[in-house]
Design a protein around this motif. Sequence first.
Motif, PDB file in Angstrom:
ATOM      1  N   ALA A  41       0.854  -1.195   0.000  1.00 38.03           N
ATOM      2  CA  ALA A  41       0.000   0.000   0.000  1.00 38.03           C
ATOM      3  C   ALA A  41       0.882   1.236   0.000  1.00 38.03           C
ATOM      4  O   ALA A  41       1.907   1.282   0.698  1.00 38.03           O
ATOM      5  N   ASP A  42       0.474   2.267  -0.773  1.00 35.74           N
ATOM      6  CA  ASP A  42       1.269   3.496  -0.853  1.00 35.74           C
ATOM      7  C   ASP A  42       0.985   4.459   0.294  1.00 35.74           C
ATOM      8  O   ASP A  42       1.509   5.566   0.339  1.00 35.74           O
ATOM      9  N   GLY A  43       0.164   4.028   1.222  1.00 32.59           N
ATOM     10  CA  GLY A  43      -0.145   4.825   2.402  1.00 32.59           C
ATOM     11  C   GLY A  43      -0.729   3.922   3.468  1.00 32.59           C
ATOM     12  O   GLY A  43      -0.887   2.701   3.272  1.00 32.59           O
ATOM     13  N   GLU A  44      -1.083   4.494   4.579  1.00 31.09           N
ATOM     14  CA  GLU A  44      -1.670   3.702   5.654  1.00 31.09           C
ATOM     15  C   GLU A  44      -3.109   3.353   5.296  1.00 31.09           C
ATOM     16  O   GLU A  44      -3.940   4.252   5.107  1.00 31.09           O
ATOM     17  N   PRO A  45      -3.442   2.044   5.180  1.00 30.37           N
ATOM     18  CA  PRO A  45      -4.818   1.673   4.834  1.00 30.37           C
ATOM     19  C   PRO A  45      -5.789   2.049   5.946  1.00 30.37           C
ATOM     20  O   PRO A  45      -5.394   2.409   7.055  1.00 30.37           O
ATOM     21  N   ASP A  46      -7.062   1.914   5.612  1.00 34.12           N
ATOM     22  CA  ASP A  46      -8.102   2.302   6.548  1.00 34.12           C
ATOM     23  C   ASP A  46      -8.106   1.410   7.785  1.00 34.12           C
ATOM     24  O   ASP A  46      -8.412   1.862   8.880  1.00 34.12           O
ATOM     25  N   ALA A  47      -7.776   0.111   7.635  1.00 33.36           N
ATOM     26  CA  ALA A  47      -7.794  -0.819   8.763  1.00 33.36           C
ATOM     27  C   ALA A  47      -6.870  -1.996   8.442  1.00 33.36           C
ATOM     28  O   ALA A  47      -6.295  -2.082   7.353  1.00 33.36           O
ATOM     29  N   LYS A  48      -6.757  -2.898   9.394  1.00 33.83           N
ATOM     30  CA  LYS A  48      -5.945  -4.088   9.188  1.00 33.83           C
ATOM     31  C   LYS A  48      -6.597  -4.996   8.140  1.00 33.83           C
ATOM     32  O   LYS A  48      -7.826  -5.059   8.038  1.00 33.83           O
ATOM     33  N   PRO A  49      -5.794  -5.731   7.374  1.00 30.77           N
ATOM     34  CA  PRO A  49      -6.367  -6.592   6.337  1.00 30.77           C
ATOM     35  C   PRO A  49      -7.022  -7.828   6.930  1.00 30.77           C
ATOM     36  O   PRO A  49      -6.646  -8.303   7.997  1.00 30.77           O
ATOM     37  N   ASN A  50      -7.984  -8.348   6.224  1.00 32.25           N
ATOM     38  CA  ASN A  50      -8.662  -9.593   6.598  1.00 32.25           C
ATOM     39  C   ASN A  50      -8.390 -10.619   5.498  1.00 32.25           C
ATOM     40  O   ASN A  50      -8.939 -10.540   4.400  1.00 32.25           O
ATOM     41  N   PHE A  51      -7.517 -11.593   5.795  1.00 30.16           N
ATOM     42  CA  PHE A  51      -7.083 -12.561   4.795  1.00 30.16           C
ATOM     43  C   PHE A  51      -7.905 -13.849   4.794  1.00 30.16           C
ATOM     44  O   PHE A  51      -7.494 -14.843   4.198  1.00 30.16           O
ATOM     45  N   LYS A  52      -9.060 -13.874   5.463  1.00 33.32           N
ATOM     46  CA  LYS A  52      -9.851 -15.104   5.541  1.00 33.32           C
ATOM     47  C   LYS A  52     -10.303 -15.589   4.173  1.00 33.32           C
ATOM     48  O   LYS A  52     -10.506 -16.778   3.954  1.00 33.32           O
ATOM     49  N   GLY A  53     -10.478 -14.682   3.240  1.00 33.79           N
ATOM     50  CA  GLY A  53     -10.930 -15.093   1.916  1.00 33.79           C
ATOM     51  C   GLY A  53      -9.945 -15.967   1.174  1.00 33.79           C
ATOM     52  O   GLY A  53     -10.312 -16.620   0.177  1.00 33.79           O
ATOM     53  N   LEU A  54      -8.693 -16.014   1.628  1.00 33.66           N
ATOM     54  CA  LEU A  54      -7.687 -16.844   0.961  1.00 33.66           C
ATOM     55  C   LEU A  54      -7.772 -18.304   1.367  1.00 33.66           C
ATOM     56  O   LEU A  54      -7.214 -19.179   0.685  1.00 33.66           O
ATOM     57  N   ASN A  55      -8.435 -18.614   2.492  1.00 34.11           N
ATOM     58  CA  ASN A  55      -8.409 -19.972   3.034  1.00 34.11           C
ATOM     59  C   ASN A  55      -9.123 -20.985   2.156  1.00 34.11           C
ATOM     60  O   ASN A  55      -8.895 -22.189   2.279  1.00 34.11           O
ATOM     61  N   ARG A  56      -9.972 -20.521   1.264  1.00 39.25           N
ATOM     62  CA  ARG A  56     -10.733 -21.467   0.438  1.00 39.25           C
ATOM     63  C   ARG A  56      -9.832 -22.248  -0.509  1.00 39.25           C
ATOM     64  O   ARG A  56      -9.976 -23.471  -0.646  1.00 39.25           O
ATOM     65  N   ASP A  57      -8.900 -21.581  -1.160  1.00 38.72           N
ATOM     66  CA  ASP A  57      -8.060 -22.232  -2.159  1.00 38.72           C
ATOM     67  C   ASP A  57      -6.603 -22.336  -1.754  1.00 38.72           C
ATOM     68  O   ASP A  57      -5.814 -22.997  -2.455  1.00 38.72           O
ATOM     69  N   PHE A  58      -6.221 -21.717  -0.619  1.00 39.19           N
ATOM     70  CA  PHE A  58      -4.812 -21.686  -0.260  1.00 39.19           C
ATOM     71  C   PHE A  58      -4.643 -21.947   1.236  1.00 39.19           C
ATOM     72  O   PHE A  58      -5.540 -21.657   2.044  1.00 39.19           O
ATOM     73  N   LYS A  59      -3.493 -22.524   1.578  1.00 39.21           N
ATOM     74  CA  LYS A  59      -3.083 -22.656   2.971  1.00 39.21           C
ATOM     75  C   LYS A  59      -2.173 -21.483   3.316  1.00 39.21           C
ATOM     76  O   LYS A  59      -1.196 -21.233   2.622  1.00 39.21           O
ATOM     77  N   ILE A  60      -2.500 -20.782   4.393  1.00 37.21           N
ATOM     78  CA  ILE A  60      -1.671 -19.658   4.844  1.00 37.21           C
ATOM     79  C   ILE A  60      -0.634 -20.209   5.825  1.00 37.21           C
ATOM     80  O   ILE A  60      -0.962 -20.593   6.948  1.00 37.21           O
ATOM     81  N   LEU A  61       0.624 -20.292   5.380  1.00 37.19           N
ATOM     82  CA  LEU A  61       1.687 -20.853   6.208  1.00 37.19           C
ATOM     83  C   LEU A  61       2.321 -19.819   7.117  1.00 37.19           C
ATOM     84  O   LEU A  61       2.762 -20.148   8.227  1.00 37.19           O
ATOM     85  N   ALA A  62       2.404 -18.564   6.666  1.00 38.88           N
ATOM     86  CA  ALA A  62       3.024 -17.516   7.478  1.00 38.88           C
ATOM     87  C   ALA A  62       2.543 -16.159   6.998  1.00 38.88           C
ATOM     88  O   ALA A  62       2.215 -15.972   5.818  1.00 38.88           O
ATOM     89  N   THR A  63       2.503 -15.202   7.930  1.00 43.47           N
ATOM     90  CA  THR A  63       2.112 -13.822   7.617  1.00 43.47           C
ATOM     91  C   THR A  63       3.082 -12.881   8.320  1.00 43.47           C
ATOM     92  O   THR A  63       3.363 -13.051   9.510  1.00 43.47           O
ATOM     93  N   ARG A  64       3.570 -11.924   7.580  1.00 46.91           N
ATOM     94  CA  ARG A  64       4.523 -10.966   8.158  1.00 46.91           C
ATOM     95  C   ARG A  64       4.269  -9.580   7.569  1.00 46.91           C
ATOM     96  O   ARG A  64       4.100  -9.432   6.356  1.00 46.91           O
TER      97      ARG A  64
END
Length: 562
Positions: A48-71
């Motif tokens: 993001a080129d600036g501070e987003p409005d809020a923290k991201p919600n990555f739950k939509g990725l769980n359907r097709d992908f395994k989330i191994l790590a987030t940083r």
Amino acid sequence: MNRPYVIMIFRILTGLLVSMQALATTITVVANPNPAVFGESFQLVFEADGEPDAKPNFKGLNRDFKILATRRANASFIDGSGTPTHAWHLTLQGRRIGLFTIPSIPFGKDRSPSSRITITPALKKLVADRYKQPIILEAETDRSETWVQAQVLYTVRLIQSIELKQLSISKVKTSDPDAIIEKLGAVTRSKKVIDGIPHLVTELRYAVFPQQSGELTFEPVTVQGRITARDSLTLLDRLTQQGRTRTIDSNSVSVHIKPRPDQTTASEWLPAHRLTLADSWSTDIKQLKIGDSLTRTITLRAEGATGTQLPDFEFPDVDGLKQYPDQALIQDKQAKQGLVGTKIFKVALIINKDGYFILPAITVAWWNTRTGKREITRLNEVLLETSGIGAAPANQDNPASAETPSSGPDREDVQVPTTDPSFKNNFWAWISLALATGWLATGLLFIKKHQRVQRRLTRPKSKPIANLQALEKVVLAKAKTDHAIQCKDALLRWGQARWPQLPNNSLPAIAAHCPDDLKQTLLALNASLYSPHTDQWEASQLADAFNRFMHLKTSLSSKNKQ
């Protein structure tokens, strides 16, 4: 309203909309690599080129992908423009092969654009057959069917021709939520040559006791590790595998669990491979006397069963014997054939009278899982014979001695007893003599033990110091061999000599008395022996930390002497 006013208002609203869009945060998303290989990880970066409005919600990725790590990366400035950028780095892995859409991720009111990624089958390696199957994970059981509560041996075997770091293995799960799962020993590692290629074989074994009949299914075990480039032979392999997280799933295994047979009762149901029943005595039972006390030890041992599955025994009263059964001792030992359950019964007996005593037989009904038949194991009756010294009989050889002599002028009236009192008291005299002998023997043993303790306390300390120095040399020598089990054994012997007051001679107990560097090394060694979730252990670190500890101890001793 006049037409010029309408046009002016429209232009003002349009300008405000454009300015608001210019002030909104722009979020980009990049997948690397794209396409990605099934079973291997890929990076997904949101910037993001600036501070987003809020923290991201990555739950939509769980359907097709395994989330191994987030940083989340810290804000940075690009090209000196003064505009900070914010980035989120995700390590993902595709759940299936195909073309998938990376959905738009909400950052509060801001959203990232959607994108696409292709998950392809495992790449065919361009180098030798070595990389066709660099990692193999297989699972197997020792039988395809058995009975409820009977032992099933489950083995997970990891075969690898390339090195994996940060190796972790998931827990064993079955379709039976009540199944008892016991890990058998530590992780074993060996080397095996397959088609001329050396492989490292890591094996874990479990004893599983299903509690429900039906189909017992073992869910696939997952192994995850990071592939290094040390074993890669070409630049292509290094570019495609270096630093990648690799996940491997084992095959699923099923075992048919049969219910308890109708010819057995629930109280006697004991499935096992083999069952033995034996007893031993604290003294020779062929030379017993009245008042003797002895202990009988009965050991019930079952292969392929736990100690808690073994039944209890009842000890009926026997006339003339006092029996005092102790609480049974339950043990579980690990062996090649799985778990071996043991139940040890101790019964103290005191003999109260002379004669013969029969201790009844002990029988155990059990189910032989190898033959599929009901069997009876029997411990035969025990005959005890005692011999004691009772009261002596009256003197019947001279009946006249019982008569009172006549009185006369030349004879003094004397009352003669009909029996000798010494015969009546002979039995109690022997009892008193036996008790006095016991007290005397106890006193002698106490004096002898006290003298032995005094000799140990007054013994010169040069020999233990010499032994301790020898054990220190053994630890350093074993560390050079890079053999974890031998290092552990050498450290335990050294720790027992160095801190004999330790109640529990183990690597964690020794580590608690060591400096931080040696402590961490000992705990890492202990984890490598008993846990599959750690990196491979480095023996050189033990040697360095142990040397520093020895030098520190020597310097402190020198200062104390000064």
